[in-house]
Design an enzyme around this catalytic site. Structure first.
Site, PDB file in Angstrom:
ATOM      1  N   GLU A  27      41.676  52.830  32.954  1.00  0.00           N
ATOM      2  CA  GLU A  27      43.041  52.772  33.488  1.00  0.00           C
ATOM      3  C   GLU A  27      44.067  52.423  32.400  1.00  0.00           C
ATOM      4  O   GLU A  27      43.700  51.949  31.322  1.00  0.00           O
ATOM      5  CB  GLU A  27      43.124  51.756  34.629  1.00  0.00           C
ATOM      6  CG  GLU A  27      42.836  50.323  34.213  1.00  0.00           C
ATOM      7  CD  GLU A  27      43.502  49.300  35.137  1.00  0.00           C
ATOM      8  OE1 GLU A  27      44.732  49.368  35.312  1.00  0.00           O
ATOM      9  OE2 GLU A  27      42.785  48.433  35.664  1.00  0.00           O
ATOM     10  N   LYS A 162      40.170  38.076  39.920  1.00  0.00           N
ATOM     11  CA  LYS A 162      40.710  36.777  39.525  1.00  0.00           C
ATOM     12  C   LYS A 162      40.977  35.938  40.756  1.00  0.00           C
ATOM     13  O   LYS A 162      41.348  36.468  41.794  1.00  0.00           O
ATOM     14  CB  LYS A 162      42.052  36.983  38.822  1.00  0.00           C
ATOM     15  CG  LYS A 162      41.955  37.564  37.469  1.00  0.00           C
ATOM     16  CD  LYS A 162      43.281  37.341  36.762  1.00  0.00           C
ATOM     17  CE  LYS A 162      43.202  37.777  35.327  1.00  0.00           C
ATOM     18  NZ  LYS A 162      43.230  39.229  35.189  1.00  0.00           N
TER      19      LYS A 162
HETATM   20  N1  PSU Z   1      43.995  42.459  37.727  1.00  0.00           N
HETATM   21  C1  PSU Z   1      43.681  42.155  36.454  1.00  0.00           C
HETATM   22  N2  PSU Z   1      44.195  42.907  35.442  1.00  0.00           N
HETATM   23  C2  PSU Z   1      44.973  44.013  35.685  1.00  0.00           C
HETATM   24  C3  PSU Z   1      45.267  44.340  37.039  1.00  0.00           C
HETATM   25  C4  PSU Z   1      44.766  43.552  38.010  1.00  0.00           C
HETATM   26  O1  PSU Z   1      42.976  41.195  36.230  1.00  0.00           O
HETATM   27  O2  PSU Z   1      45.411  44.666  34.728  1.00  0.00           O
HETATM   28  C5  PSU Z   1      46.089  45.574  37.337  1.00  0.00           C
HETATM   29  C6  PSU Z   1      45.185  46.763  37.678  1.00  0.00           C
HETATM   30  O3  PSU Z   1      45.809  47.951  37.210  1.00  0.00           O
HETATM   31  C7  PSU Z   1      45.180  46.761  39.191  1.00  0.00           C
HETATM   32  C8  PSU Z   1      46.594  46.321  39.490  1.00  0.00           C
HETATM   33  O4  PSU Z   1      44.878  48.011  39.769  1.00  0.00           O
HETATM   34  O5  PSU Z   1      46.890  45.340  38.489  1.00  0.00           O
HETATM   35  C9  PSU Z   1      46.752  45.754  40.881  1.00  0.00           C
HETATM   36  O6  PSU Z   1      48.093  45.490  41.122  1.00  0.00           O
HETATM   37  P1  PSU Z   1      48.572  45.008  42.573  1.00  0.00           P
HETATM   38  O7  PSU Z   1      47.977  43.636  42.759  1.00  0.00           O
HETATM   39  O8  PSU Z   1      50.063  44.984  42.492  1.00  0.00           O
HETATM   40  O9  PSU Z   1      48.042  45.995  43.541  1.00  0.00           O
END
Ligand code: PSU
Ligand code: MN
Length: 303
Positions: A27, A162
């Site tokens: 990604e 996390k």
């Molecule tokens: N969690 C991490 N590192 C990241 C992300 C999430 O530890 O880089 C990024 C990923 O791209 C994930 C996105 O798909 O954040 C999720 O965002 P949201 O919580 O806004 O859906």
């Protein structure tokens, strides 16, 4: 209208897929929004190198000039890394407008799964996935990553989630949506920085072959959705459980105090935790991504 207008698969990835060689999707939000420059670019390029060393072909995915690019060039990775937060964080809902206007976007787990699946790539390595946020019973902040795992047939290797998230509710959601949650050589869901979380995964599988077999069955039966493989951070890079959780709690408090909401929440928390731990969490983050890349390459080969 044809898809080719919006999907561009690099020559290397196209040839690998045609020859039945293993390919691993990666990604780009982790590059633009997940880590600071220049460590983000350095990590992204190292991940590609590790996947090649393991005998698979990396396919970093992003939206560039209105196309979903599967197999970004070094220059494109550098470009996304430098632009950082200025690039649109692109989830499933962002695709129509970004593509129709010819814009750029960094792909999250959702859009990386979508583009990978359209290109025919079935294995994807990342750091952590999004999930059900703490307090979601009032904010309704549930990452679209979970819906994508329910919908799109791509296997995602991560280091768990996390504890900025409510891990228990995240597991409940995945259960409701029928997403298998596999622990690689563990019965316990890893929590990104730590191998421990106090929550159990559905199944412990101990080899890339066993994981590939289970996923192959899912595809053969035409079951919608992906599979989540959680791979614990190597012990020598894991952080102290209490130390990291205190800092995560402090970051969440600050986030709530500032009233940060929606798609800004996760990038804000990632950055705040990195600052609070003086960069220590970034080191762990980088190592667990390398570890996931290695496992994903192994699964892609077995598949
Ligand atoms: N969690 C991490 N590192 C990241 C992300 C999430 O530890 O880089 C990024 C990923 O791209 C994930 C996105 O798909 O954040 C999720 O965002 P949201 O919580 O806004 O859906
Ligand atoms: Mn959200």
């Amino acid at each position: 209208m044809n898809l080719e207008k919006y999907l561009q698969v690099s020559q290397e990835v196209r040839e690998a897929l045609a020859a039945g060689k293993p390919v691993v999707a990666l990604e780009s939000t982790i590059i633009s929004h997940g880590m600071p420059y220049p460590q983000n670019v350095e990590t992204a390029l190292n991940v590609e190198r590790i996947i090649r060393e393991e005998g698979a072909v990396p396919a970093t995915i992003a939206i560039i000039g209105g196309k979903m690019v599967v197999g970004c060039s070094r220059e494109q990775i550098e470009y996304l890394g430098r632009k950082g937060l200025e690039v649109t964080k692109a989830s499933r809902r962002d695709l129509p407008v970004l593509l129709s206007r010819g814009e750029d976007g960094a792909t999250t787990v959702t859009t990386t799964m979508i583009a990978a699946s359209l290109a025919g790539v079935r294995v994807f390595a990342t750091g952590g996935i999004g999930g059900v946020h703490r307090g979601a019973e009032t904010t309704m902040d549930i990452s679209a990553d979970l819906e994508e795992l329910a919908e799109t047939q791509v296997l995602v290797v991560c280091a768990g989630a996390k504890s900025i998230l409510d891990l228990g509710l995240t597991l409940e959601y995945l259960e409701t949506k029928g997403v298998p949650v596999i622990g690689y050589r563990t019965k316990e869901l890893p929590a990104f920085y730590t191998t421990r979380s106090g929550f159990a995964v559905d199944y412990r599988l101990d080899t890339p072959e066993e994981i590939a077999n289970a996923f192959r069955v899912k595809l053969a039966c035409g079951l919608r959705g992906g599979m989540l493989v959680t791979n614990p951070i190597p012990e020598q890079y894991a952080m102290d459980y209490d130390y990291i959780n205190e800092n995560i709690n402090a970051a969440i408090e600050e986030c709530n105090r500032l009233g940060i909401k929606g798609k800004q929440t996760t990038p804000y928390l990632l950055d705040k935790i990195q600052k609070l731990t003086g960069g220590e969490s970034l080191k762990a983050n980088i190592q667990l991504v390398y570890n996931n890349a290695r496992l994903a390459a192994g699964i892609a080969k077995a598949l």
